[in-house]
Design a protein around this motif. Structure first.
Motif, PDB file in Angstrom:
ATOM      1  N   ASP A 142       0.819  -1.205   0.000  1.00 50.26           N
ATOM      2  CA  ASP A 142       0.000   0.000   0.000  1.00 50.26           C
ATOM      3  C   ASP A 142       0.858   1.263   0.000  1.00 50.26           C
ATOM      4  O   ASP A 142       0.458   2.290  -0.566  1.00 50.26           O
ATOM      5  N   ALA A 143       2.044   1.195   0.600  1.00 49.78           N
ATOM      6  CA  ALA A 143       2.971   2.325   0.504  1.00 49.78           C
ATOM      7  C   ALA A 143       3.437   2.500  -0.940  1.00 49.78           C
ATOM      8  O   ALA A 143       3.550   3.630  -1.448  1.00 49.78           O
ATOM      9  N   ALA A 144       3.704   1.398  -1.615  1.00 50.07           N
ATOM     10  CA  ALA A 144       4.140   1.459  -3.014  1.00 50.07           C
ATOM     11  C   ALA A 144       3.046   2.058  -3.898  1.00 50.07           C
ATOM     12  O   ALA A 144       3.338   2.804  -4.848  1.00 50.07           O
ATOM     13  N   ARG A 145       1.808   1.748  -3.597  1.00 51.46           N
ATOM     14  CA  ARG A 145       0.704   2.335  -4.366  1.00 51.46           C
ATOM     15  C   ARG A 145       0.669   3.851  -4.202  1.00 51.46           C
ATOM     16  O   ARG A 145       0.384   4.582  -5.150  1.00 51.46           O
ATOM     17  N   ARG A 146       0.941   4.323  -2.996  1.00 52.60           N
ATOM     18  CA  ARG A 146       0.948   5.763  -2.758  1.00 52.60           C
ATOM     19  C   ARG A 146       2.182   6.419  -3.372  1.00 52.60           C
ATOM     20  O   ARG A 146       2.126   7.585  -3.769  1.00 52.60           O
ATOM     21  N   ALA A 147       3.283   5.690  -3.431  1.00 57.23           N
ATOM     22  CA  ALA A 147       4.519   6.201  -4.035  1.00 57.23           C
ATOM     23  C   ALA A 147       4.617   5.673  -5.465  1.00 57.23           C
ATOM     24  O   ALA A 147       5.569   4.985  -5.829  1.00 57.23           O
ATOM     25  N   ALA A 148       3.644   6.015  -6.281  1.00 56.56           N
ATOM     26  CA  ALA A 148       3.537   5.423  -7.616  1.00 56.56           C
ATOM     27  C   ALA A 148       4.745   5.724  -8.499  1.00 56.56           C
ATOM     28  O   ALA A 148       5.100   4.913  -9.372  1.00 56.56           O
ATOM     29  N   ALA A 149       5.392   6.863  -8.273  1.00 58.20           N
ATOM     30  CA  ALA A 149       6.586   7.203  -9.052  1.00 58.20           C
ATOM     31  C   ALA A 149       7.868   6.870  -8.294  1.00 58.20           C
ATOM     32  O   ALA A 149       8.965   7.170  -8.778  1.00 58.20           O
ATOM     33  N   GLY A 150       7.730   6.257  -7.143  1.00 61.35           N
ATOM     34  CA  GLY A 150       8.877   5.819  -6.348  1.00 61.35           C
ATOM     35  C   GLY A 150       8.819   4.326  -6.147  1.00 61.35           C
ATOM     36  O   GLY A 150       8.451   3.582  -7.073  1.00 61.35           O
ATOM     37  N   TRP A 151       9.164   3.873  -4.941  1.00 61.08           N
ATOM     38  CA  TRP A 151       9.135   2.443  -4.667  1.00 61.08           C
ATOM     39  C   TRP A 151       9.067   2.193  -3.166  1.00 61.08           C
ATOM     40  O   TRP A 151       9.322   3.085  -2.365  1.00 61.08           O
TER      41      TRP A 151
END
Length: 282
Positions: A71-80
């Motif tokens: 879910d963190a990755a979903r929020r950081a769509a341009a990150g990881w």
């Protein structure tokens, strides 16, 4: 289970590694959905408070089956987002779930976060994982070095046992009163339960702007008492080991009665309380 490479384990974390990479990790992997359901009321509150930017580089410590990481990755769509855990069974499951859900910017690795060399990150997260470090000051000092200047730390840790009646209640029921809440010293769920201890720990590790906010939510343990009973007796099976048949029967009856008292239309629910801990690297 996929074959896991050898990793460096800090001596102070050796016992935790054996447990989480053994039967304990297997139990959590088999019941990963139930564990996530148990603390679901905290999940979005925790992620919102972490303020995950769209290009953030996120490290999730003690990631378990990877719900927070994904879910963190979903929020950081341009990150990881990268999750690490001592448990190979949980890391394997986390990878499967990320692939199944199509979260391509989430990755996972079996590693001891106290000593593992990490790339630079913007944010370190840990939902009920940082409480188990064998050498907490060393661990947080190490994680602080991985953070970019101004980077953030967000933790969810349990408040003292008197605000978490499930914690001592299950242990007391199964042990006939011989066991109460876990100790506050050493690795365990209450090791970061006292605000003064948490502030001193993080400040000694180089963090600043340490803040603790109290959260109170209900924890879910099962659809009904019978369902919760199967889950809880598995999680606390060590307290039943070695009991004679009559002793075990009495212990199980006490637990079932306690769970029945907490049945509701939404399942078996217990009051709980956690600290939302936030800090910054200078």
């Amino acid at each position: 289970m996929a074959e896991q490479p050898e990793i460096v384990i800090a001596p102070s974390n050796a016992a935790q590694s054996r447990a989480w990479d053994g039967d304990q990790g297997e139990f959590w992997a088999e019941r990963a959905e139930r564990f996530d359901e148990g603390v679901a009321a905290y999940h979005e509150l925790f992620l919102d408070a972490a303020e995950i930017g769209p290009a953030a580089r996120v490290l999730d410590v003690g990631c378990g089956s990877g719900k927070v990481t994904r879910d963190a990755a979903r929020r950081a769509a341009a990150g990881w987002a990268h999750g690490v855990d001592l448990s190979a069974p949980l890391v394997d499951l986390a990878r499967v779930l990320a692939q199944r859900e199509g979260v391509a910017n989430a990755s996972f690795e079996r590693a001891d976060a106290q000593v593992h060399p990490f790339p630079t990150v913007d944010l370190v997260l840990s939902r009920h994982g940082a409480m188990f470090f064998g050498a907490p000051r060393d661990a947080f000092t190490h994680l602080g070095r991985a953070l970019a200047p101004g980077g953030g730390l967000a933790l969810l840790t349990w408040q003292p046992a008197e605000h978490n009646p499930w914690m001592g209640g299950f242990r007391s029921a199964l042990s006939g009163g011989r066991e109460g809440a876990p100790p506050v010293d050493g690795p365990g769920p209450l090791s970061m339960s006292e605000p003064a201890v948490v502030r001193a720990l993080l400040e000694s590790a180089g963090f600043e702007r340490v803040r603790l906010d109290g959260l109170r939510e209900r924890m879910y343990f099962g659809r009904d008492a019978a369902d919760a009973f199967r889950f809880v007796t598995g999680q606390f099976s060590g307290l039943l080991a070695g009991l004679e048949a009559a002793q075990r029967e009495r212990a199980e009856a006490r637990l079932l009665a306690l769970l029945t008292e907490h049945e509701s239309e939404r399942g078996v629910l217990f009051e709980s309380a956690a600290w939302l801990v936030r800090a910054r690297r200078p």
